[in-house]
Motif scaffolding. Structure first.
Motif, short mmCIF file in Angstrom:
data_model
loop_
_atom_site.label_atom_id
_atom_site.label_comp_id
_atom_site.label_asym_id
_atom_site.label_seq_id
_atom_site.Cartn_x
_atom_site.Cartn_y
_atom_site.Cartn_z
N ASN A 71 36.45 55.32 54.09
CA ASN A 71 35.31 56.24 54.29
C ASN A 71 33.98 55.54 54.09
N GLY A 72 34.01 54.34 53.50
CA GLY A 72 32.77 53.59 53.27
C GLY A 72 33.06 52.10 53.29
N THR A 73 32.46 51.40 52.35
CA THR A 73 32.63 49.95 52.28
C THR A 73 34.02 49.60 51.75
N VAL A 74 34.41 48.34 51.91
CA VAL A 74 35.68 47.84 51.36
C VAL A 74 35.35 46.87 50.23
N PRO A 75 35.45 47.33 48.96
CA PRO A 75 35.14 46.43 47.85
C PRO A 75 36.16 45.30 47.81
N ASP A 76 35.69 44.10 47.56
CA ASP A 76 36.60 42.95 47.56
C ASP A 76 36.15 41.95 46.50
N ASN A 77 37.13 41.33 45.85
CA ASN A 77 36.85 40.25 44.89
C ASN A 77 35.83 40.65 43.83
N LEU A 78 35.93 41.90 43.34
CA LEU A 78 35.01 42.30 42.29
C LEU A 78 35.51 41.73 40.97
N PRO A 79 34.70 40.93 40.28
CA PRO A 79 35.16 40.31 39.03
C PRO A 79 35.21 41.31 37.89
N GLY A 80 36.06 41.02 36.90
CA GLY A 80 36.10 41.81 35.67
C GLY A 80 36.50 43.26 35.86
N TRP A 81 37.49 43.51 36.73
CA TRP A 81 37.92 44.89 37.01
C TRP A 81 38.50 45.54 35.76
N THR A 82 38.03 46.73 35.43
CA THR A 82 38.61 47.49 34.33
C THR A 82 38.84 48.92 34.80
N LEU A 83 40.03 49.43 34.50
CA LEU A 83 40.34 50.83 34.78
C LEU A 83 40.10 51.64 33.52
N SER A 84 39.28 52.67 33.61
CA SER A 84 39.03 53.50 32.43
C SER A 84 39.68 54.88 32.59
N VAL A 85 40.12 55.42 31.47
CA VAL A 85 40.66 56.78 31.44
C VAL A 85 39.80 57.56 30.44
N THR A 86 39.12 58.59 30.93
CA THR A 86 38.20 59.35 30.09
C THR A 86 38.38 60.85 30.34
N GLY A 87 37.52 61.65 29.75
CA GLY A 87 37.59 63.10 29.93
C GLY A 87 38.39 63.73 28.81
N LEU A 88 39.24 64.70 29.17
CA LEU A 88 39.97 65.48 28.17
C LEU A 88 41.21 64.72 27.68
N VAL A 89 40.94 63.63 26.94
CA VAL A 89 42.03 62.82 26.39
C VAL A 89 41.78 62.59 24.90
N ALA A 90 42.85 62.33 24.17
CA ALA A 90 42.73 62.06 22.73
C ALA A 90 42.17 60.66 22.50
N ARG A 91 42.55 59.69 23.36
CA ARG A 91 42.13 58.29 23.22
C ARG A 91 41.66 57.79 24.57
N GLU A 92 40.41 57.44 24.72
CA GLU A 92 39.96 56.83 25.98
C GLU A 92 40.60 55.46 26.12
N LEU A 93 40.90 55.07 27.36
CA LEU A 93 41.50 53.76 27.60
C LEU A 93 40.59 52.94 28.50
N ALA A 94 40.63 51.62 28.33
CA ALA A 94 39.98 50.69 29.25
C ALA A 94 40.95 49.53 29.41
N LEU A 95 41.46 49.36 30.62
CA LEU A 95 42.55 48.42 30.86
C LEU A 95 42.24 47.53 32.05
N THR A 96 42.39 46.22 31.87
CA THR A 96 42.36 45.34 33.04
C THR A 96 43.68 45.54 33.79
N PRO A 97 43.76 45.15 35.06
CA PRO A 97 45.04 45.26 35.78
C PRO A 97 46.15 44.50 35.05
N GLU A 98 45.83 43.37 34.44
CA GLU A 98 46.85 42.60 33.72
C GLU A 98 47.33 43.37 32.49
N ALA A 99 46.40 43.99 31.77
CA ALA A 99 46.78 44.76 30.57
C ALA A 99 47.62 45.98 30.96
N LEU A 100 47.27 46.58 32.09
CA LEU A 100 48.04 47.74 32.58
C LEU A 100 49.49 47.33 32.84
#
Ligand code: MTE
Ligand code: MO
Length: 351
Positions: A37-66
């Motif tokens: 639907n828009g641009t194609v992000p590529d080779n973005l350094p330092g990727w982190t997936l975050s989990v927030t909102g209605l959670v007991a513990r927020e998470l921040a995970l690199t793809p490797e940590a996941l």
């Protein structure tokens, strides 16, 4: 992408293979359609997936940590754009003018979204999860291209993945590297690519392309061309039963009997049968239906039809376990979604 697959629109990158390229149990990554639907992000350094909102513990995970923290699972699943074969709908509707090839089936590798949500501790008030990614509207940095989500029940269902691999290789940029959602049975729009944020919510997510006419169906059928003003729309949460004849191809010329094959699939309701007709739907012949690689994979169908010499149109019709079957003509809605009308393949049987 190979030069042989012409873009159906130059920007954003939307590419559809010809039906002739789809005659394989697993669709190769460089053949599978791509919808952006828009641009194609590529080779973005330092990727982190975050989990927030209605959670007991927020998470921040690199793809490797996941990958290190959660078990790896694999699932073979169809991926189909809700707008697949929109171009066959009349009167014509706005949207990417897909032919019948905005579908494929692949082996997806990843972790269960449920495992990640469990680690974060989802609040009892949660009903939905929203997804965010860094792709933006072409020419408008900062304006999200697509931010979809899933009802909590689907997010917690074992087939729903955060995937990092496809067909045994790492995901490509076009298919969502480094992380994408795999939501079997849901339309492709829910398979968020370049996943960077998961937000747990107490209401349906309202990100880009979640509201209005986008990826939503009128609650009650509309007449072809009817103005949708005043109509209520619901987010699409299931894909309809469907089949695709992959051989012979449109314009074929062959001696009889005609060997017909293709694939059939459905959303959350399992497939029951496929039938083939050579007389415009007057009589239907049962096709052999091979097992699928998983409940979410497409299934090969084959049959041979004794057809008198001359011009002929072949039809295939799949039916699901709930008795729903493909309609002869496309159902109309303002964006041309969920066109599962019976496909017609014309050719000649040589005498
Ligand atoms: N971030 C993001 N995810 C996205 C999209 C997008 O534009 N941006 N398009 C969606 C749509 S509409 C479809 S059909 C699928 C297509 O996935 P593919 O390009 O791997 O075939 O990705 C979905 N995920
Ligand atoms: Mo899509």
């Amino acid at each position: 992408m190979p030069d042989s697959l012409p873009p159906v629109a130059a920007e954003p990158v939307n590419i559809e293979p010809p039906v002739s390229a789809l005659d394989a149990m697993l669709t190769p990554a460089d053949i599978l359609f791509t919808r952006n639907n828009g641009t194609v992000p590529d080779n973005l350094p330092g990727w982190t997936l975050s989990v927030t909102g209605l959670v007991a513990r927020e998470l921040a995970l690199t793809p490797e940590a996941l990958r290190a923290r959660f078990p790896t699972v694999e699932i073979v699943s169809v991926l189909e754009c809700a707008g697949n074969n929109r171009s066959a709908i009349t009167p014509a509707v706005d949207g990417q003018p897909w032919g019948p090839g905005a579908v494929g089936c692949a082996r997806w590798t990843g972790v269960r979204l449920a495992d990640v949500l469990e680690a974060a501790g989802v609040s009892p008030r949660a009903v939905y999860v929203g997804f965010r990614s860094p792709d933006h509207v072409i020419g408008k940095p900062g304006v999200e291209a697509l931010s979809r989500g899933l009802p909590l029940a689907k997010a917690l269902s074992p087939e729903t993945l955060i995937a990092f691999g496809m067909n045994g290789a790492p995901l490509s940029a076009l298919h969502g590297a480094p992380l994408r959602i795999v939501a079997p049975g849901f339309p492709g729009s829910a398979w968020q690519k370049w996943l960077r944020e998961i937000v747990v919510l107490d209401r349906e997510h309202d990100g880009a392309k979640m509201t209005g006419l986008d990826y939503r169906m009128p609650r009650h059928p509309l007449r072809p061309g009817q103005d949708p003003a005043g109509t209520e729309f619901d987010v699409i949460t299931d894909m309809p039963v469907k089949s695709l004849i992959t051989a012979p191809l449109e314009g074929f010329s062959t001696p009889g009997p005609v060997a017909v094959r293709g694939f059939a699939w459905s959303g959350h309701v399992p497939l029951a049968k496929v039938e083939v007709s050579a007389d415009g739907g007057g009589t239907w012949h049962p096709a052999r239906l091979e097992p699928g690689a998983s409940p979410w994979a497409w299934r090969r169908f084959t049959t041979e039809l004794a057809v008198p010499p001359g011009p002929v149109t072949l039809l295939a019709r799949a039916t699901d376990m709930a008795g729903k079957t493909q309609p002869m003509d496309p159902p109309w809605n303002p964006r041309g979604y969920l066109n599962n009308a019976v496909q017609r393949v014309g050719g000649v049987v040589a005498g």
